[in-house]
Scaffold this active site. Structure first.
Site, short mmCIF file in Angstrom:
data_model
loop_
_atom_site.label_atom_id
_atom_site.label_comp_id
_atom_site.label_asym_id
_atom_site.label_seq_id
_atom_site.Cartn_x
_atom_site.Cartn_y
_atom_site.Cartn_z
N TYR A 1 -1.52 -1.31 29.49
CA TYR A 1 -1.59 0.17 29.95
C TYR A 1 -3.05 0.30 30.77
CZ TYR A 1 2.55 2.12 27.79
OH TYR A 1 3.82 2.61 27.36
N LYS B 1 -5.02 4.15 -5.13
CA LYS B 1 -4.87 5.36 -4.29
C LYS B 1 -4.20 5.06 -2.81
CE LYS B 1 -9.54 5.55 -3.03
NZ LYS B 1 -10.89 5.80 -3.38
C1 LIG Z 1 -11.59 4.82 -3.92
C2 LIG Z 1 -12.49 5.12 -5.38
C3 LIG Z 1 -13.04 3.94 -5.99
C4 LIG Z 1 -12.66 2.57 -5.42
O1 LIG Z 1 -13.69 2.04 -4.43
P1 LIG Z 1 -13.83 0.79 -3.82
O2 LIG Z 1 -15.08 0.79 -2.91
O3 LIG Z 1 -12.68 0.37 -3.22
O4 LIG Z 1 -14.09 -0.28 -5.01
C5 LIG Z 1 -13.61 4.22 -7.33
N1 LIG Z 1 -14.10 5.28 -7.66
C6 LIG Z 1 -13.63 6.45 -7.05
C7 LIG Z 1 -13.96 7.85 -7.24
C8 LIG Z 1 -12.80 6.20 -5.50
O5 LIG Z 1 -12.48 7.57 -4.96
#
Ligand SMILES: *Cc1c(COP(=O)(O)O)cnc(C)c1O
Length: 359
Positions: A256, A36
């Site tokens: 800045y 994702k």
């Molecule tokens: C993002 C996510 C993961 C992966 O988690 P990590 O901590 O990056 O390994 C697994 N399961 C779900 C439902 C997620 O949203």
């Protein structure tokens, strides 16, 4: 050097290595690679291709899955937030996506749909995270409704998500796992998924039929620095270039807000990377950047396209030299600590304007 002034380099070999480490750690589990948010900034399509050996891929939203299918990615693909409308459900079914069902409204969509018979559904149990999913009673009801549908899904699996698996000495994870195990056992669901990265490496009981690593695939330890890191390799190096070097006399300020003042006559290098590229604006004076394998310190505020570092003690630094903001020589976890955030935030915060190069 033949590369753009700023880029992220992604190592496919590191992605492969990390997947292999996860498989060795959870040898009985299938691996759902979580890609994702543009594969945590690593590039959705290229990362999906590099991880084609995973047993499935997972994204949060339908549009991410559609991009993958349009690019020809044929791996089993899970929508972690499921669908929200009848149109989305039709498209998801047509694209052969597996759906998480976490809310009663999604059950209603399935019940009204003609395209459910071929679906793989992941019913989500809330075991304490209180974000998505059904608590025990709602889970049993939802399951009964799915099983009673005129055209029930082809397969019903179950997942839950751990709230604090990176903290290996608190009870909550064991409690979540035992609630989930009791629930799925009683419901006679055999195919289950629990562990994210921290679950996989920290909790044997979280390695059920499927594991769902994100962070670890990208080579980042899910644990605090005090705990030994798993043998993972950073997949991303965020690289930029020195675009000028100047002398700043003692007593003058840089950038800045005049947020840094030279306490000695100083040499300051300006780098072509700023918050408009995904460098956190919260990086304070003193945060490390790597030039010639030497750590130099951020001075003054990060601006949109640039930041400055003190190279007084690195006299060889010249215009055109490469600098690493994080990556193989400077762990993103450490930079995240400096920026008062987490590695996830830095990785997926790399902006679209930054070219991605794949080794
Ligand atoms: C993002 C996510 C993961 C992966 O988690 P990590 O901590 O990056 O390994 C697994 N399961 C779900 C439902 C997620 O949203």
């Amino acid at each position: 050097m033949n590369r753009p002034p700023i880029c992220v380099r992604i190592s496919r070999a590191a992605l492969h290595h990390n997947l292999a480490v996860i498989r060795r750690t959870a040898p009985q589990s299938k691996v759902m690679a979580v890609i994702k948010a543009n594969a945590y900034g690593h590039g959705l399509i290229e990362t999906a291709r590099a991880l084609a050996a995973a047993d499935a891929l997972a994204v949060a939203r339908l549009d991410e899955a559609v991009m993958l299918r349009e690019a020809g990615v044929q791996s089993p693909l899970v929508l972690l937030e499921g669908v929200a409308t009848a149109e989305q459900l039709t498209e998801a079914a047509a694209r052969n996506l597996e759906l998480v069902v976490h809310d009663p409204s999604q059950l209603a969509l399935l019940q009204e749909s003609a395209s459910t018979a071929g679906l793989v559904v992941w019913l989500k149990a809330d075991t304490g995270m209180n974000r998505l999913g059904f608590r025990a009673e709602g889970f049993r009801t939802a399951l009964a409704q799915l099983r009673a549908m005129p055209a029930p899904p082809r397969e019903i699996r179950a997942l839950t998500h751990l709230a604090r698996a990176e903290e290996v000495d608190v009870d909550m994870t064991s409690q979540q796992i035992s609630r989930f195990t009791a629930l799925t056992h009683q419901a006679r669901i055999l195919v289950t998924s629990i562990g994210n990265s921290a679950g996989i490496f920290g909790w044997e009981a979280a390695r059920s039929a499927w594991v769902r690593p994100g962070l670890a695939l990208y080579g980042v330890s899910p644990f605090a620095a005090s705990r030994q890191r798993p043998d993972l390799l950073p997949a991303m190096s965020f690289l930029t270039t020195v675009i000028t070097v100047r002398k700043v006399p003692r007593g003058e300020t840089v950038g800045y807000g005049a947020a840094w003042r030279a306490e000695r006559d100083s040499r300051i290098a300006v780098l072509a990377a700023g918050y408009g590229d995904g460098v956190p604006r919260s990086l304070p004076n003193g945060a490390p950047v790597l030039i010639h394998a030497q750590r130099v310190a951020v001075v003054g505020r990060v601006s949109m396209d640039m930041l400055a570092v003190d190279v007084t003690d690195a006299p060889d630094v010249r215009v055109g030299d490469a600098a690493e903001l994080w990556g193989t020589g400077l762990p993103v976890e450490e930079v995240a600590d400096w920026a008062a955030t987490i590695a996830y935030d830095l990785l997926c915060g790399v902006r679209g304007r930054v070219p991605h190069l794949y080794d």
